[in-house]
Write an enzyme that holds these catalytic residues in place. Structure first.
Site: not given
Ligand code: TYD
Length: 136
Positions: A52
């Site tokens: 993303h």
């Molecule tokens: P995401 O940012 O998509 O993970 P990645 O590290 O793979 O980019 O986040 C995964 C899930 O965790 C999503 O449902 C949102 C949640 N999340 C939070 O609630 N707080 C946060 O600070 C972060 C980074 C993610």
């Protein structure tokens, strides 16, 4: 473009027989105010995280333990960074599509972020990201 702002930043390292110490100060070692810290751990072999972009969020990514790769794409160019030391961090400016892969076993990825979690700041569709990135 956004990718040119992204860079590896070397953090201070206080070497000591008792163990090394590294620190990060907002607006000094990272070019933003730190509003949030999160970390990835227990990542299974072969897994990919990220996938993303963020409209406004700035981040600083550190391999606290083990190693992994961060692939950044600003819609024009792509670059892969390998992180494997806890005194190196990768500054990621806004509007970069990021994927994290190649996690070693036991890797811990710490992310310092410029804002609280806000799903509205995410762009999770790559085609939409490219369209917005190229529109400037
Ligand atoms: P995401 O940012 O998509 O993970 P990645 O590290 O793979 O980019 O986040 C995964 C899930 O965790 C999503 O449902 C949102 C949640 N999340 C939070 O609630 N707080 C946060 O600070 C972060 C980074 C993610």
């Amino acid at each position: 473009m956004a990718l040119q702002d992204c860079r590896i930043i070397t953090l201070p390292k206080i070497q000591d027989r008792r163990g090394n110490l590294t620190f990060v100060e907002a607006d000094r070692h990272v070019p933003f105010d730190i509003r949030r810290v999160y970390y990835l751990y227990d990542v299974p072999g072969g897994a990919e995280r990220g996938g993303h972009a963020h409209r406004t969020l700035q981040q600083f990514i550190v391999a606290m333990s083990g190693s992994f790769d961060v692939v950044l794409d600003d819609g024009i160019a792509t670059r892969r960074f390998h992180l494997n030391r806890s005194y190196f961090g990768l500054y990621v400016s806004s509007m970069n599509w990021r994927s994290l892969d190649n996690f070693s076993s036991g890797a811990v990825c710490m992310v310092l972020a410029s804002a609280h979690y806000d799903e509205a700041d995410y762009i999770r569709d790559h085609a939409q990201f490219i369209k917005q990135a190229l529109a400037g």
